[in-house]
Design a protein around this motif. Sequence first.
Motif, PDB file in Angstrom:
ATOM      1  N   THR A 115     -56.415  42.263   2.185  1.00 52.85           N
ATOM      2  CA  THR A 115     -57.579  43.406   2.622  1.00 52.85           C
ATOM      3  C   THR A 115     -56.940  44.714   2.745  1.00 52.85           C
ATOM      4  O   THR A 115     -57.370  45.598   2.678  1.00 52.85           O
ATOM      5  N   ARG A 116     -55.445  44.542   2.775  1.00 50.54           N
ATOM      6  CA  ARG A 116     -54.542  45.619   3.154  1.00 50.54           C
ATOM      7  C   ARG A 116     -54.428  46.425   1.889  1.00 50.54           C
ATOM      8  O   ARG A 116     -54.092  45.870   0.692  1.00 50.54           O
ATOM      9  N   PRO A 117     -54.314  47.719   2.034  1.00 50.77           N
ATOM     10  CA  PRO A 117     -53.774  48.422   0.761  1.00 50.77           C
ATOM     11  C   PRO A 117     -52.529  47.888   0.250  1.00 50.77           C
ATOM     12  O   PRO A 117     -51.630  47.557   0.940  1.00 50.77           O
ATOM     13  N   PRO A 118     -52.399  47.791  -1.024  1.00 54.74           N
ATOM     14  CA  PRO A 118     -50.942  47.770  -1.909  1.00 54.74           C
ATOM     15  C   PRO A 118     -49.815  48.479  -0.980  1.00 54.74           C
ATOM     16  O   PRO A 118     -49.849  49.694  -0.839  1.00 54.74           O
ATOM     17  N   PRO A 119     -48.704  47.721  -1.097  1.00 57.98           N
ATOM     18  CA  PRO A 119     -47.480  48.389  -0.590  1.00 57.98           C
ATOM     19  C   PRO A 119     -46.992  49.629  -1.608  1.00 57.98           C
ATOM     20  O   PRO A 119     -47.262  49.486  -2.653  1.00 57.98           O
ATOM     21  N   ILE A 120     -46.711  50.624  -1.066  1.00 61.62           N
ATOM     22  CA  ILE A 120     -46.032  51.882  -1.873  1.00 61.62           C
ATOM     23  C   ILE A 120     -44.612  51.547  -2.331  1.00 61.62           C
ATOM     24  O   ILE A 120     -43.864  51.534  -1.255  1.00 61.62           O
ATOM     25  N   ILE A 121     -44.174  51.239  -3.434  1.00 63.45           N
ATOM     26  CA  ILE A 121     -42.894  51.193  -4.000  1.00 63.45           C
ATOM     27  C   ILE A 121     -42.328  52.251  -4.327  1.00 63.45           C
ATOM     28  O   ILE A 121     -42.734  53.016  -5.248  1.00 63.45           O
ATOM     29  N   VAL A 122     -41.431  52.626  -3.353  1.00 56.81           N
ATOM     30  CA  VAL A 122     -40.560  53.992  -3.772  1.00 56.81           C
ATOM     31  C   VAL A 122     -39.728  53.660  -5.188  1.00 56.81           C
ATOM     32  O   VAL A 122     -39.726  54.543  -6.049  1.00 56.81           O
ATOM     33  N   THR A 123     -39.055  52.748  -4.960  1.00 55.37           N
ATOM     34  CA  THR A 123     -38.041  52.512  -6.260  1.00 55.37           C
ATOM     35  C   THR A 123     -38.299  51.345  -6.984  1.00 55.37           C
ATOM     36  O   THR A 123     -38.758  50.053  -6.366  1.00 55.37           O
ATOM     37  N   PRO A 124     -38.789  51.483  -8.490  1.00 56.59           N
ATOM     38  CA  PRO A 124     -39.262  50.481  -9.109  1.00 56.59           C
ATOM     39  C   PRO A 124     -38.449  49.403  -9.334  1.00 56.59           C
ATOM     40  O   PRO A 124     -37.243  49.457  -9.545  1.00 56.59           O
ATOM     41  N   PRO A 125     -38.924  47.995  -9.505  1.00 61.12           N
ATOM     42  CA  PRO A 125     -38.143  46.891  -9.688  1.00 61.12           C
ATOM     43  C   PRO A 125     -37.536  46.902 -10.752  1.00 61.12           C
ATOM     44  O   PRO A 125     -37.881  47.504 -11.844  1.00 61.12           O
ATOM     45  N   PRO A 126     -36.222  46.260 -11.114  1.00 62.11           N
ATOM     46  CA  PRO A 126     -35.553  46.467 -12.460  1.00 62.11           C
ATOM     47  C   PRO A 126     -36.351  45.696 -13.391  1.00 62.11           C
ATOM     48  O   PRO A 126     -37.183  44.848 -13.260  1.00 62.11           O
ATOM     49  N   GLY A 127     -36.277  46.237 -14.557  1.00 63.48           N
ATOM     50  CA  GLY A 127     -36.968  45.749 -15.766  1.00 63.48           C
ATOM     51  C   GLY A 127     -36.393  44.421 -16.246  1.00 63.48           C
ATOM     52  O   GLY A 127     -35.460  43.753 -15.787  1.00 63.48           O
ATOM     53  N   PRO A 128     -37.018  43.932 -17.245  1.00 60.13           N
ATOM     54  CA  PRO A 128     -36.575  42.651 -17.941  1.00 60.13           C
ATOM     55  C   PRO A 128     -35.341  42.529 -18.417  1.00 60.13           C
ATOM     56  O   PRO A 128     -34.687  43.807 -18.947  1.00 60.13           O
ATOM     57  N   MET A 129     -34.400  41.604 -18.447  1.00 61.16           N
ATOM     58  CA  MET A 129     -33.238  41.582 -19.324  1.00 61.16           C
ATOM     59  C   MET A 129     -33.519  41.729 -20.858  1.00 61.16           C
ATOM     60  O   MET A 129     -34.428  41.110 -21.191  1.00 61.16           O
TER      61      MET A 129
END
Length: 240
Positions: A115-129
Amino acid sequence: MSDIGPELPQDEALAAEHALGVLTAAERAAAELRMASDPAFAAKVEAWRERLASLAEEVEAVQPPAGLWPRIAGGLSVNDNQAVVRRRLRFWRGATVGSLALAAASLAMVAVLATRPPPIIVTPPPGPMMNARLMPTSGGRPMFLAAYDPQRKAVLVASLVPPGSDPTHSHELWLIPADGKPRSLGLVEQGASKSMPISDRMAAMATEGASMAVSVEPMGGSQQDGPSGPVAAIGKLARI
């Protein structure tokens, strides 16, 4: 990893399974990394791919049932928080190996978190290999294999060119992003493999569909802003 058969050595079995496409995602990524650092293993995989290519030609296309896609689409959630919920569910499922009471408490906690708002991700996760098979411009087998690891921001490259076959020239690896301008990644020794760390700016250009190429240069590499010699092999980055 599936059982290919006791008559095959472990490396041969792994190469065959990779060529067949029966490895898990993690095993496939590990195999691609090994191909980029182990020319002998890369050659085994290529040999199995050629050996098994005729099998693919014998497989007839199968038309899926008309209602298949609507059933799949109907089962997809449109909740933006669904990915977060799934990750939290996996966490709690791994933790709840005790009693049913603990499982119920875990599910209750998931419901609260959802029920909580989704976290704000400042740094995007690395993409796929991604990897690229650099084929000679005249056709034939791959001359170089490259894999890009976004987490380590490094390109792993393996030369399948026999060592010492061209002692008077250097081979230089280039990244060619969407703007079409080649950027040098460094020199590749014949018959060897190496890891090439790249800058954040270069990493942003290493996207799916970007080209990688190897040019034949004077000893020490190109002295200009781009290849000065002919391009020996080229390929495109694709997701593993």
